[in-house]
Design a protein around this motif. Structure first.
Motif, PDB file in Angstrom:
ATOM      1  N   UNK A  34       0.855  -1.184   0.000  1.00  0.00           N
ATOM      2  CA  UNK A  34       0.000   0.000   0.000  1.00  0.00           C
ATOM      3  C   UNK A  34       0.893   1.236   0.000  1.00  0.00           C
ATOM      4  N   UNK A  35       0.534   2.166  -0.873  1.00  0.00           N
ATOM      5  CA  UNK A  35       1.154   3.479  -0.944  1.00  0.00           C
ATOM      6  C   UNK A  35       0.042   4.507  -0.837  1.00  0.00           C
ATOM      7  N   UNK A  36       0.421   5.719  -0.484  1.00  0.00           N
ATOM      8  CA  UNK A  36      -0.587   6.765  -0.505  1.00  0.00           C
ATOM      9  C   UNK A  36       0.022   8.048  -1.075  1.00  0.00           C
ATOM     10  N   UNK A  37      -0.868   8.883  -1.584  1.00  0.00           N
ATOM     11  CA  UNK A  37      -0.435  10.158  -2.141  1.00  0.00           C
ATOM     12  C   UNK A  37      -1.397  11.233  -1.670  1.00  0.00           C
ATOM     13  N   UNK A  38      -0.923  12.077  -0.781  1.00  0.00           N
ATOM     14  CA  UNK A  38      -1.699  13.248  -0.395  1.00  0.00           C
ATOM     15  C   UNK A  38      -1.663  14.212  -1.571  1.00  0.00           C
ATOM     16  N   UNK A  39      -2.783  14.879  -1.806  1.00  0.00           N
ATOM     17  CA  UNK A  39      -2.919  15.716  -2.994  1.00  0.00           C
ATOM     18  C   UNK A  39      -1.731  16.660  -3.158  1.00  0.00           C
ATOM     19  N   UNK A  40      -1.097  16.570  -4.320  1.00  0.00           N
ATOM     20  CA  UNK A  40       0.001  17.473  -4.642  1.00  0.00           C
ATOM     21  C   UNK A  40       1.340  17.090  -4.036  1.00  0.00           C
ATOM     22  N   UNK A  41       1.353  15.989  -3.305  1.00  0.00           N
ATOM     23  CA  UNK A  41       2.610  15.574  -2.667  1.00  0.00           C
ATOM     24  C   UNK A  41       3.102  14.259  -3.273  1.00  0.00           C
ATOM     25  N   UNK A  42       4.196  13.781  -2.737  1.00  0.00           N
ATOM     26  CA  UNK A  42       4.795  12.592  -3.335  1.00  0.00           C
ATOM     27  C   UNK A  42       4.065  11.329  -2.909  1.00  0.00           C
ATOM     28  N   UNK A  43       4.257  10.301  -3.698  1.00  0.00           N
ATOM     29  CA  UNK A  43       3.727   8.985  -3.364  1.00  0.00           C
ATOM     30  C   UNK A  43       4.567   8.409  -2.225  1.00  0.00           C
ATOM     31  N   UNK A  44       3.890   7.979  -1.167  1.00  0.00           N
ATOM     32  CA  UNK A  44       4.604   7.512   0.027  1.00  0.00           C
ATOM     33  C   UNK A  44       4.329   6.034   0.295  1.00  0.00           C
ATOM     34  N   UNK A  45       5.363   5.320   0.636  1.00  0.00           N
ATOM     35  CA  UNK A  45       5.232   3.917   0.996  1.00  0.00           C
ATOM     36  C   UNK A  45       4.572   3.791   2.365  1.00  0.00           C
ATOM     37  N   UNK A  46       3.620   2.880   2.464  1.00  0.00           N
ATOM     38  CA  UNK A  46       3.000   2.597   3.753  1.00  0.00           C
ATOM     39  C   UNK A  46       3.479   1.251   4.292  1.00  0.00           C
ATOM     40  N   UNK A  47       3.274   0.194   3.500  1.00  0.00           N
ATOM     41  CA  UNK A  47       3.507  -1.138   4.031  1.00  0.00           C
ATOM     42  C   UNK A  47       3.691  -2.137   2.893  1.00  0.00           C
ATOM     43  N   UNK A  48       4.463  -3.163   3.161  1.00  0.00           N
ATOM     44  CA  UNK A  48       4.562  -4.293   2.240  1.00  0.00           C
ATOM     45  C   UNK A  48       4.199  -5.566   2.999  1.00  0.00           C
ATOM     46  N   UNK A  49       3.727  -6.542   2.261  1.00  0.00           N
ATOM     47  CA  UNK A  49       3.127  -7.733   2.882  1.00  0.00           C
ATOM     48  C   UNK A  49       3.511  -8.947   2.072  1.00  0.00           C
ATOM     49  N   UNK A  50       4.012  -9.951   2.747  1.00  0.00           N
ATOM     50  CA  UNK A  50       4.415 -11.182   2.056  1.00  0.00           C
ATOM     51  C   UNK A  50       4.218 -12.350   2.993  1.00  0.00           C
ATOM     52  N   UNK A  51       3.720 -13.431   2.468  1.00  0.00           N
ATOM     53  CA  UNK A  51       3.577 -14.655   3.250  1.00  0.00           C
ATOM     54  C   UNK A  51       2.749 -14.409   4.517  1.00  0.00           C
ATOM     55  N   UNK A  52       1.689 -13.643   4.322  1.00  0.00           N
ATOM     56  CA  UNK A  52       0.727 -13.366   5.392  1.00  0.00           C
ATOM     57  C   UNK A  52       1.284 -12.571   6.564  1.00  0.00           C
TER      58      UNK A  52
END
Lengths: 114, 114
Positions: free
Chosen positions: A34-52
């Motif tokens: 999951x990534x998120x992008x606040x309007x007008x700002x950069x795309x930010x990493x939230x979390x990565x998920x593997x093998x539950x």
């Protein structure tokens, strides 16, 4: 061509409410993000998920956030008690390999917190 | 810490002309990957081109090529013979080898003029 799908495309919620954003990754992928992008700002990493389990998370991903793969196809992001500053576009991504393999992104879910 | 900087919020190019988008990637890691992603309006981000830092040869994908200057921390994207369909937001991103997260820049909006 297989693609990552996200629902809802747009959600409006009141501050303090719980929100669940849903993603269906590409079927044979094993790594989810999951990534998120606040309007007008950069795309930010939230979390990565593997093998539950969570592989990595950023400082943004605090106790208000959680991720889950409840069945074999969905990958969800839950925000327990939304704040105004959670308003952003949330992108789900998946990859067939970890460690900087190509990410395939969904179209995003726009979250508006009032 | 890693930082990705895109100093051009917006660029314009005439159809059939060439344009170069700039990016700098600063990291203490010795092994990493760099990417350019394209995000058309209301569509998901798609990978344009990828560069492994250990490779001396610059990556090329049809009309898209990169100029990777490792010492200068520069990773620019050149689009040749620009087409109307190239109009999009372009994000530069990087990630250390073995990690599961990418760091994105703020993006450059490319306009293609007919």
């Amino acid at each position: 061509e297989p693609e990552v799908t996200q629902t809802p495309s747009h959600q409006v919620t009141q501050m303090g409410q719980e929100v669940i954003l849903r993603c269906v990754p590409i079927s044979n992928h094993l790594y989810f993000y999951w990534y998120r992008q606040i309007l007008g700002q950069k795309v930010e990493f939230l979390v990565s998920f593997y093998n539950n389990e969570i592989s990595e998370k950023s400082e943004i991903f605090d106790d208000q956030f959680s991720v889950e793969r409840p069945d074999g196809s969905n990958f969800t992001l839950k925000i327990r008690s939304t704040k105004l500053e959670d308003s952003a576009m949330y992108f789900c991504a998946s990859s067939g390999q970890g460690g900087t393999g190509e990410l395939f992104f969904g179209e995003g879910s726009r979250l508006t917190v009032l | 810490a890693q930082t990705v900087t895109q100093s051009q919020p917006e660029m314009s190019v005439q159809e059939a002309e060439t344009v170069t988008l700039s990016c700098t990637y600063d990291t203490s890691e010795s092994d990493y990957y760099l990417f350019w992603y394209k995000q058309p309006p209301s569509r998901q981000m798609i990978l344009v081109i990828r560069q492994e830092a250990y490779k001396q040869q610059n990556a090329t994908e049809n009309r898209f090529s990169v100029n990777f200057q490792k010492a200068a921390k520069s990773f620019s994207l050149k689009i040749s013979d620009s087409q109307l369909g190239d109009a999009a937001m372009y994000f530069c991103a990087g990630g250390a080898s073995g990690t599961y997260k990418y760091i994105f820049g703020t993006g450059t909006r490319l306009k293609v003029l007919a």
